[in-house]
Design a protein around this motif. Sequence first.
Motif, PDB file in Angstrom:
ATOM      1  N   UNK A   1      -0.102   8.050 -25.823  1.00 27.48           N
ATOM      2  CA  UNK A   1      -1.431   7.525 -26.118  1.00 27.48           C
ATOM      3  C   UNK A   1      -2.400   7.731 -24.955  1.00 27.48           C
ATOM      4  N   UNK A   2      -1.906   7.551 -23.753  1.00 29.03           N
ATOM      5  CA  UNK A   2      -2.763   7.711 -22.566  1.00 29.03           C
ATOM      6  C   UNK A   2      -1.976   8.427 -21.487  1.00 29.03           C
ATOM      7  N   UNK A   3      -2.698   8.842 -20.468  1.00 29.08           N
ATOM      8  CA  UNK A   3      -2.052   9.477 -19.322  1.00 29.08           C
ATOM      9  C   UNK A   3      -1.349   8.429 -18.476  1.00 29.08           C
ATOM     10  N   UNK A   4      -0.286   8.856 -17.814  1.00 32.32           N
ATOM     11  CA  UNK A   4       0.469   7.928 -16.967  1.00 32.32           C
ATOM     12  C   UNK A   4      -0.203   7.726 -15.616  1.00 32.32           C
ATOM     13  N   UNK A   5      -1.152   8.570 -15.266  1.00 29.99           N
ATOM     14  CA  UNK A   5      -1.819   8.476 -13.970  1.00 29.99           C
ATOM     15  C   UNK A   5      -2.559   7.151 -13.837  1.00 29.99           C
ATOM     16  N   UNK A   6      -2.434   6.549 -12.662  1.00 30.91           N
ATOM     17  CA  UNK A   6      -3.099   5.284 -12.306  1.00 30.91           C
ATOM     18  C   UNK A   6      -2.570   4.089 -13.104  1.00 30.91           C
ATOM     19  N   UNK A   7      -1.435   4.252 -13.766  1.00 31.50           N
ATOM     20  CA  UNK A   7      -0.847   3.138 -14.494  1.00 31.50           C
ATOM     21  C   UNK A   7      -0.056   2.234 -13.533  1.00 31.50           C
ATOM     22  N   UNK A   8       0.111   0.942 -13.882  1.00 32.29           N
ATOM     23  CA  UNK A   8       0.893   0.046 -13.031  1.00 32.29           C
ATOM     24  C   UNK A   8       2.357   0.466 -12.946  1.00 32.29           C
TER      25      UNK A   8
ATOM     26  N   UNK B   1      13.430   2.665  -5.497  1.00 34.44           N
ATOM     27  CA  UNK B   1      12.397   2.940  -4.496  1.00 34.44           C
ATOM     28  C   UNK B   1      11.386   1.808  -4.399  1.00 34.44           C
ATOM     29  N   UNK B   2      11.027   1.243  -5.519  1.00 34.38           N
ATOM     30  CA  UNK B   2       9.995   0.205  -5.519  1.00 34.38           C
ATOM     31  C   UNK B   2      10.564  -1.209  -5.514  1.00 34.38           C
ATOM     32  N   UNK B   3      11.861  -1.309  -5.322  1.00 34.00           N
ATOM     33  CA  UNK B   3      12.511  -2.602  -5.091  1.00 34.00           C
ATOM     34  C   UNK B   3      12.244  -3.591  -6.229  1.00 34.00           C
TER      35      UNK B   3
ATOM     36  N   UNK C   1       3.801   5.608  -5.673  1.00 30.15           N
ATOM     37  CA  UNK C   1       3.746   5.622  -7.134  1.00 30.15           C
ATOM     38  C   UNK C   1       2.819   6.721  -7.635  1.00 30.15           C
ATOM     39  N   UNK C   2       1.667   6.877  -6.980  1.00 28.97           N
ATOM     40  CA  UNK C   2       0.762   7.959  -7.373  1.00 28.97           C
ATOM     41  C   UNK C   2       1.398   9.325  -7.142  1.00 28.97           C
ATOM     42  N   UNK C   3       2.113   9.439  -6.052  1.00 28.71           N
ATOM     43  CA  UNK C   3       2.784  10.710  -5.751  1.00 28.71           C
ATOM     44  C   UNK C   3       3.909  11.001  -6.742  1.00 28.71           C
ATOM     45  N   UNK C   4       4.450   9.986  -7.400  1.00 27.74           N
ATOM     46  CA  UNK C   4       5.446  10.188  -8.448  1.00 27.74           C
ATOM     47  C   UNK C   4       4.778  10.492  -9.789  1.00 27.74           C
ATOM     48  N   UNK C   5       3.696   9.788 -10.074  1.00 27.88           N
ATOM     49  CA  UNK C   5       3.036   9.954 -11.364  1.00 27.88           C
ATOM     50  C   UNK C   5       2.416  11.345 -11.527  1.00 27.88           C
TER      51      UNK C   5
ATOM     52  N   UNK D   1       0.843  -1.204   0.000  1.00 29.63           N
ATOM     53  CA  UNK D   1       0.000   0.000   0.000  1.00 29.63           C
ATOM     54  C   UNK D   1       0.877   1.251   0.000  1.00 29.63           C
ATOM     55  N   UNK D   2       1.981   1.197   0.730  1.00 30.17           N
ATOM     56  CA  UNK D   2       2.917   2.320   0.751  1.00 30.17           C
ATOM     57  C   UNK D   2       3.488   2.575  -0.642  1.00 30.17           C
TER      58      UNK D   2
END
Length: 494
Positions: free
Chosen positions: A326-333, A362-364, A298-302, A292-293
Amino acid sequence: MSSLRRESQDEEEYWMKSRVNKSKFNLFDDNVTVENAEELAKSKKLLTQFEDDDVDTVNWDDTPVSSETESSANSGVTGRVSFTPSSLESVTPTVQYSKSQEKLHSLTSPSSARSLEDEIPSYISTSSGSKNLEEEILYLRRALKKARELKFSPEDTIRKMILGEPYSLEVFRSKEEKLQLLDKAIQVHDGNAITAVILFLRQTIKPSLFNLELQRRPVAINHYLSYLRTHYDFKELGDVLGMLNRTEEAAILKYKQAISAPDVRGKMNALRGCLKAHFIHEPDLAHEANLVEQHAALLERQWPIEDTDSKSEAQGNPLFKQFPRKVSILNMPLITTLYYCCFYHGRDAENLLTSPFAIKKQHQLSDKQYVWTALSARSRLKQWTGIEELLTAKGWFGSTKKVSVIGFDKVCEILHRTSAPEEILSKYLRMIDGSERRLNIARKYKCHEVVVETLVYLRDRQELQVYASKLPPGSLGLRNAQDALRSSTIKWKT
């Protein structure tokens, strides 16, 4: 004295000659009752008609009473004998009956054999009420008849619920009866009946008692939770899970609610709140808390990357023109975000939010995840030098060597998928370990030079002759195959 005696005799004679039958009614009898008065009134035809609500007042001699006398009579109790305040000679007893009293007497009289149901039609016909009152009485009559036909035991009620017959739960009033009804539903293993009884209990008993009894019945708990999930009652569902101390389910439920927020900023805040309230303080959820962290991070980076790149694209950045987003990077995996940053920001320093290596750290992410993603992005951009740098590692004493944590067969697969030139593809095909494996992959991707080199290395003259016969005339692969077949220095297998 003689005059007094005469008056007494006259009074006695007057009363003896009266038309009042003392055997039936005596004004001076202490045992006079309403029934006696009624009987006398009927004999004299003094009662009003059943349909008339007005009160008629008459004398004993069938003459109407004056308004003054009637006023004084109305001051007494209706339905009893009343007297005028004159002397005994002018005593005029009267009987008063209203419509409602007459009906009440007829309905409650012991001699009447008719029931309340029998009286309803007559009441409707004689009533001056509205049509709505008439319909209401008829409806109540039908409901009363149906209710008398129903059986109200828990067993019969559950049976009717299962068979789809009419039933009523409102007849179960006490707590014991309601719990017996729930236990019977659980006993027959019918989910619909269990859920219906649970909802009835929730509406009719105190919440504290409802929760206590539900905890004692695990089957009922599971059905209730399933009902809440199906109807999206997440608030009640969270409260019930917390009451049952099912912290993991409650935390996952809150996480799902947090990520369902439509606004990205609201989603970030919800994730932080969910992490703090349900994950951090639970030792058993340490792994989930880390995920969850990372999601929140990730959202705070995107968010800032999307904001910056959208402005750069609007300003006419050449890279965005050549490869439009093509699409926004927001909410992407996470892997999609890494690929995006490798594609548009592959050379950014580690201290920047757009740095692919910073994301990996950061995301290991594992080396395989990072190399596969970065290799795919650089191959699509035709950055062959960048691919070589990615696959080069330092050796002993400052030397370098080609290393691929995903295997060079996977490297060749990515290069072939992005239509890499044959010389680039052949370069990494030669790095595949295992001659047979290298030969099969080279044939698959039609790298003729590598196929010929591998067959020569295996000293398989017969297979080389067959393969050379299939090559197009004048090709480099055919010339290499013919040179190898004419060579006298190669020792072929027999």
